[in-house]
Design a protein around this motif. Structure first.
Motif, PDB file in Angstrom:
ATOM      1  N   VAL A   7      96.716  36.553  -5.656  1.00 23.48           N
ATOM      2  CA  VAL A   7      97.042  35.147  -5.425  1.00 23.48           C
ATOM      3  C   VAL A   7      96.510  34.773  -4.049  1.00 23.48           C
ATOM      4  CG1 VAL A   7      98.874  33.437  -5.152  1.00 23.48           C
ATOM      5  CG2 VAL A   7      99.140  35.296  -6.812  1.00 23.48           C
ATOM      6  N   HIS A   8      95.578  33.845  -4.003  1.00 23.01           N
ATOM      7  CA  HIS A   8      95.075  33.342  -2.724  1.00 23.01           C
ATOM      8  C   HIS A   8      95.957  32.167  -2.314  1.00 23.01           C
ATOM      9  CE1 HIS A   8      91.452  35.821  -2.505  1.00 23.01           C
ATOM     10  NE2 HIS A   8      91.345  35.649  -3.811  1.00 23.01           N
ATOM     11  N   THR A   9      96.627  32.311  -1.195  1.00 22.55           N
ATOM     12  CA  THR A   9      97.609  31.312  -0.780  1.00 22.55           C
ATOM     13  C   THR A   9      97.008  30.211   0.087  1.00 22.55           C
ATOM     14  OG1 THR A   9      98.237  32.647   1.137  1.00 22.55           O
ATOM     15  CG2 THR A   9      99.483  32.989  -0.901  1.00 22.55           C
ATOM     16  N   THR A  10      95.798  30.415   0.594  1.00 15.48           N
ATOM     17  CA  THR A  10      95.123  29.408   1.408  1.00 15.48           C
ATOM     18  C   THR A  10      93.828  29.000   0.717  1.00 15.48           C
ATOM     19  OG1 THR A  10      96.020  30.349   3.447  1.00 15.48           O
ATOM     20  CG2 THR A  10      94.118  28.879   3.650  1.00 15.48           C
ATOM     21  N   ILE A  11      93.691  27.713   0.400  1.00 16.87           N
ATOM     22  CA  ILE A  11      92.471  27.203  -0.222  1.00 16.87           C
ATOM     23  C   ILE A  11      92.027  25.950   0.516  1.00 16.87           C
ATOM     24  CG2 ILE A  11      93.074  28.152  -2.475  1.00 16.87           C
ATOM     25  CD1 ILE A  11      93.831  25.342  -3.398  1.00 16.87           C
ATOM     26  N   ASP A  12      90.743  25.647   0.407  1.00 16.44           N
ATOM     27  CA  ASP A  12      90.181  24.454   1.035  1.00 16.44           C
ATOM     28  C   ASP A  12      90.137  23.332   0.004  1.00 16.44           C
ATOM     29  OD1 ASP A  12      89.740  25.673   3.527  1.00 16.44           O
ATOM     30  OD2 ASP A  12      87.862  26.560   2.800  1.00 16.44           O
ATOM     31  N   ARG A  13      91.081  22.407   0.125  1.00 17.67           N
ATOM     32  CA  ARG A  13      91.138  21.284  -0.810  1.00 17.67           C
ATOM     33  C   ARG A  13      90.188  20.171  -0.384  1.00 17.67           C
ATOM     34  NH1 ARG A  13      96.115  23.707  -0.760  1.00 17.67           N
ATOM     35  NH2 ARG A  13      97.283  23.751  -2.737  1.00 17.67           N
ATOM     36  N   ALA A  14      89.710  19.429  -1.360  1.00 17.68           N
ATOM     37  CA  ALA A  14      88.866  18.274  -1.077  1.00 17.68           C
ATOM     38  C   ALA A  14      89.616  17.279  -0.193  1.00 17.68           C
ATOM     39  CB  ALA A  14      88.438  17.607  -2.381  1.00 17.68           C
ATOM     40  N   ASP A  15      88.857  16.509   0.560  1.00 22.58           N
ATOM     41  CA  ASP A  15      89.434  15.505   1.441  1.00 22.58           C
ATOM     42  C   ASP A  15      90.283  14.516   0.639  1.00 22.58           C
ATOM     43  OD1 ASP A  15      89.518  13.957   4.033  1.00 22.58           O
ATOM     44  OD2 ASP A  15      88.597  12.474   2.710  1.00 22.58           O
ATOM     45  N   PRO A  16      91.531  14.276   1.054  1.00 22.12           N
ATOM     46  CA  PRO A  16      92.411  13.387   0.291  1.00 22.12           C
ATOM     47  C   PRO A  16      91.845  11.987   0.092  1.00 22.12           C
ATOM     48  CG  PRO A  16      93.690  14.637   1.883  1.00 22.12           C
ATOM     49  CD  PRO A  16      92.252  14.922   2.178  1.00 22.12           C
ATOM     50  N   ALA A  17      91.132  11.467   1.086  1.00 23.60           N
ATOM     51  CA  ALA A  17      90.554  10.126   0.944  1.00 23.60           C
ATOM     52  C   ALA A  17      89.492  10.111  -0.143  1.00 23.60           C
ATOM     53  CB  ALA A  17      89.956   9.672   2.274  1.00 23.60           C
ATOM     54  N   ALA A  18      88.722  11.180  -0.243  1.00 18.64           N
ATOM     55  CA  ALA A  18      87.705  11.270  -1.288  1.00 18.64           C
ATOM     56  C   ALA A  18      88.346  11.410  -2.664  1.00 18.64           C
ATOM     57  CB  ALA A  18      86.767  12.439  -1.017  1.00 18.64           C
TER      58      ALA A  18
END
Length: 227
Positions: A7-18
């Protein structure tokens, strides 16, 4: 994709505004704006009419007939996420239902896309918890075999990475890589603006033959009109 038991607990999510910008557009528009990439196979369908979602992917790799990793994934969900689940091999068992939907919603999930089966459709409709699935199937599952959470997964022939943007509506499901979210949103806006102009011309009775300048090419290929 081939990583089990993690389980990878840290991920890079897309910019919320985008993500918010992309939520304004339909799947077909986004797919075309992204050079016709990112579309899931058309067998992934909404389990009830009117279902629609847009959010960042928390990915799940499932084992056939086993929904254990969906429960594990719930802990990783943040507000605005969409759980996206693939399976190590084809399975149409009922991995997901109303109880898991309740759990995911409490964590802020905006819905589920799963290359597998779903059940409790009436309850999901009442909750308005959007689910897009391979099948509707009452057959239950076990909790016995490890998969993974937040690894790259293949879902209905599309590669989904954790943090990518997932948009789904009546036309299907499309995945936008997180790094391209703002670019694709802008391209979708330009496409919608162009279509608005064409729509006005169609409403005035103009033909696609003229709007798209098709006549010269048709004549070149030998199309003839006979009275």
């Amino acid at each position: 994709m081939h990583e089990l038991g993690v389980v990878h607990t840290t991920i890079d999510r897309a910019d919320p505004a985008a993500v918010e910008a992309l939520s304004e557009f339909g799947v077909a528009t986004i797919h075309e704006a992204m050079a016709r990439l990112g579309l899931l196979r058309p067998y992934i369908r909404p389990v009830y009419e009117g279902a629609r979602l847009c959010g960042t992917a928390v990915t799940v790799l499932l084992q056939p007939g086993d929904n254990w990793m969906l429960h594990v994934a719930a802990e990783q969900v943040r507000e605005g996420d969409v759980v996206v689940a693939g399976c190590v091999t084809e399975s149409e068992d009922g991995f997901f239902g109303e109880l898991l939907a309740t759990s995911l919603r409490s964590r802020g999930a905006r819905g589920l896309v799963i290359d597998g089966g779903c059940r409790d459709v009436d309850e999901l409709r009442e909750m308005d918890f959007p689910v897009f699935s391979r099948a509707i199937n009452a057959k239950g599952t076990v909790k016995a075999t490890l998969g993974s959470v937040n690894v790259p997964v293949n879902v209905a022939n599309a590669l989904v990475n954790p943090g990518d943007v997932v948009v789904a509506d009546a036309d299907g499901v499309v995945v936008v890589p997180a790094a391209r979210a703002a670019e694709v949103a802008e391209a979708a806006r330009r496409r919608e603006d162009a279509e608005a102009g064409k729509r006005a011309r169609f409403q005035q009775g103009e033909l696609g033959l003229d709007i798209y300048d098709m006549r010269p090419k048709l004549a070149e290929l030998g199309l003839t009109y006979k009275d």
